[in-house]
Design a protein around this motif. Structure first.
Motif, short mmCIF file in Angstrom:
data_model
loop_
_atom_site.label_atom_id
_atom_site.label_comp_id
_atom_site.label_asym_id
_atom_site.label_seq_id
_atom_site.Cartn_x
_atom_site.Cartn_y
_atom_site.Cartn_z
N VAL A 1 0.85 -1.19 0.00
CA VAL A 1 0.00 0.00 0.00
C VAL A 1 0.88 1.24 0.00
O VAL A 1 0.62 2.21 -0.71
CB VAL A 1 -0.96 -0.01 1.21
CG1 VAL A 1 -1.75 1.28 1.28
CG2 VAL A 1 -1.87 -1.22 1.16
N ALA A 2 1.93 1.21 0.79
CA ALA A 2 2.92 2.29 0.82
C ALA A 2 4.25 1.69 0.36
O ALA A 2 4.65 0.65 0.85
CB ALA A 2 3.05 2.86 2.21
N ARG A 3 4.90 2.33 -0.56
CA ARG A 3 6.12 1.76 -1.15
C ARG A 3 7.40 2.42 -0.66
O ARG A 3 8.48 1.88 -0.87
CB ARG A 3 6.06 1.85 -2.66
CG ARG A 3 4.91 1.04 -3.22
CD ARG A 3 4.87 1.15 -4.72
NE ARG A 3 3.62 0.64 -5.24
CZ ARG A 3 3.44 -0.60 -5.66
NH1 ARG A 3 4.44 -1.44 -5.62
NH2 ARG A 3 2.28 -1.00 -6.11
N ALA A 4 7.28 3.56 -0.02
CA ALA A 4 8.48 4.29 0.42
C ALA A 4 8.34 4.72 1.87
O ALA A 4 7.24 4.99 2.34
CB ALA A 4 8.71 5.51 -0.46
N VAL A 5 9.46 4.76 2.55
CA VAL A 5 9.54 5.28 3.90
C VAL A 5 10.31 6.59 3.80
O VAL A 5 11.38 6.66 3.18
CB VAL A 5 10.30 4.29 4.83
CG1 VAL A 5 10.49 4.88 6.21
CG2 VAL A 5 9.56 2.96 4.91
N ILE A 6 9.76 7.63 4.39
CA ILE A 6 10.41 8.94 4.38
C ILE A 6 10.91 9.22 5.79
O ILE A 6 10.15 9.14 6.75
CB ILE A 6 9.44 10.03 3.90
CG1 ILE A 6 8.98 9.72 2.48
CG2 ILE A 6 10.10 11.40 3.98
CD1 ILE A 6 7.90 10.62 1.96
N VAL A 7 12.20 9.51 5.89
CA VAL A 7 12.82 9.76 7.18
C VAL A 7 13.53 11.11 7.15
O VAL A 7 13.85 11.63 6.09
CB VAL A 7 13.83 8.65 7.55
CG1 VAL A 7 13.15 7.30 7.64
CG2 VAL A 7 14.98 8.59 6.57
N GLN A 8 13.78 11.63 8.34
CA GLN A 8 14.58 12.84 8.45
C GLN A 8 15.91 12.46 9.07
O GLN A 8 15.97 11.94 10.18
CB GLN A 8 13.89 13.90 9.30
CG GLN A 8 14.67 15.19 9.31
CD GLN A 8 13.89 16.34 9.90
OE1 GLN A 8 12.81 16.16 10.43
NE2 GLN A 8 14.45 17.53 9.82
N ALA A 9 16.97 12.71 8.34
CA ALA A 9 18.32 12.39 8.81
C ALA A 9 18.70 13.35 9.93
O ALA A 9 18.10 14.41 10.11
CB ALA A 9 19.31 12.51 7.66
N GLU A 10 19.72 12.96 10.67
CA GLU A 10 20.18 13.78 11.79
C GLU A 10 20.65 15.16 11.35
O GLU A 10 20.60 16.11 12.13
CB GLU A 10 21.29 13.05 12.55
CG GLU A 10 20.78 11.83 13.27
CD GLU A 10 21.89 11.03 13.94
OE1 GLU A 10 23.09 11.33 13.74
OE2 GLU A 10 21.54 10.08 14.67
N LEU B 1 13.23 6.24 1.12
CA LEU B 1 13.83 4.92 0.89
C LEU B 1 12.75 3.92 0.50
O LEU B 1 11.62 4.00 1.00
CB LEU B 1 14.50 4.42 2.17
CG LEU B 1 15.63 5.25 2.71
CD1 LEU B 1 15.87 4.95 4.16
CD2 LEU B 1 16.87 4.92 1.92
N PRO B 2 13.09 2.93 -0.31
CA PRO B 2 12.13 1.87 -0.60
C PRO B 2 11.79 1.12 0.69
O PRO B 2 12.68 0.78 1.48
CB PRO B 2 12.86 0.94 -1.57
CG PRO B 2 14.04 1.71 -2.05
CD PRO B 2 14.35 2.74 -1.01
N ALA B 3 10.52 0.88 0.91
CA ALA B 3 10.08 0.22 2.15
C ALA B 3 10.69 -1.16 2.31
O ALA B 3 11.00 -1.59 3.43
CB ALA B 3 8.56 0.13 2.19
N ASP B 4 10.90 -1.86 1.20
CA ASP B 4 11.44 -3.22 1.32
C ASP B 4 12.89 -3.24 1.80
O ASP B 4 13.40 -4.28 2.20
CB ASP B 4 11.27 -4.00 0.03
CG ASP B 4 11.98 -3.38 -1.17
OD1 ASP B 4 12.57 -2.30 -1.02
OD2 ASP B 4 11.92 -4.00 -2.25
N SER B 5 13.56 -2.09 1.82
CA SER B 5 14.92 -2.01 2.36
C SER B 5 14.96 -2.33 3.85
O SER B 5 16.00 -2.71 4.39
CB SER B 5 15.50 -0.61 2.16
OG SER B 5 15.52 -0.25 0.82
N PHE B 6 13.82 -2.17 4.52
CA PHE B 6 13.76 -2.36 5.96
C PHE B 6 13.34 -3.77 6.37
O PHE B 6 13.30 -4.08 7.56
CB PHE B 6 12.82 -1.33 6.59
CG PHE B 6 13.37 0.06 6.53
CD1 PHE B 6 14.27 0.51 7.48
CD2 PHE B 6 13.02 0.91 5.50
CE1 PHE B 6 14.80 1.79 7.41
CE2 PHE B 6 13.53 2.20 5.42
CZ PHE B 6 14.43 2.63 6.38
#
Length: 72
Positions: free
Chosen positions: A22-31, A38-43
């Motif tokens: 349903v969601a294909r990417a994870v969005i994060v904030q770096a330090e 990032l692609p969700a499957d990377s996790f």
């Protein structure tokens, strides 16, 4: 190679959206304040019964392609 560190906390229930596609990417904030997608499957290697939690380091190549993602 550029490296970015970030904290991530996704519950198991929330990760189901990524797992099912349903969601294909994870969005994060770096330090350093940068926003990274990032692609969700990377996790997948980091998923536990509780979800995904921890501090991570992302290594990118010269073309900003994922080289390595590891939990710190």
């Amino acid at each position: 190679m550029p490296r970015h560190r970030f904290q991530l906390n996704i519950s198991a229930e929330a990760y189901l959206h990524y797992y099912r596609g349903v969601a294909r990417a994870v969005i994060v904030q770096a330090e350093d304040g940068r926003t990274i997608q990032l692609p969700a499957d990377s996790f997948r290697p980091f998923v536990t019964a509780e979800g995904i939690a921890g501090r991570f380091e992302l290594t990118l190549d010269g073309n900003n392609k994922l080289v390595e993602l590891r939990r710190l």
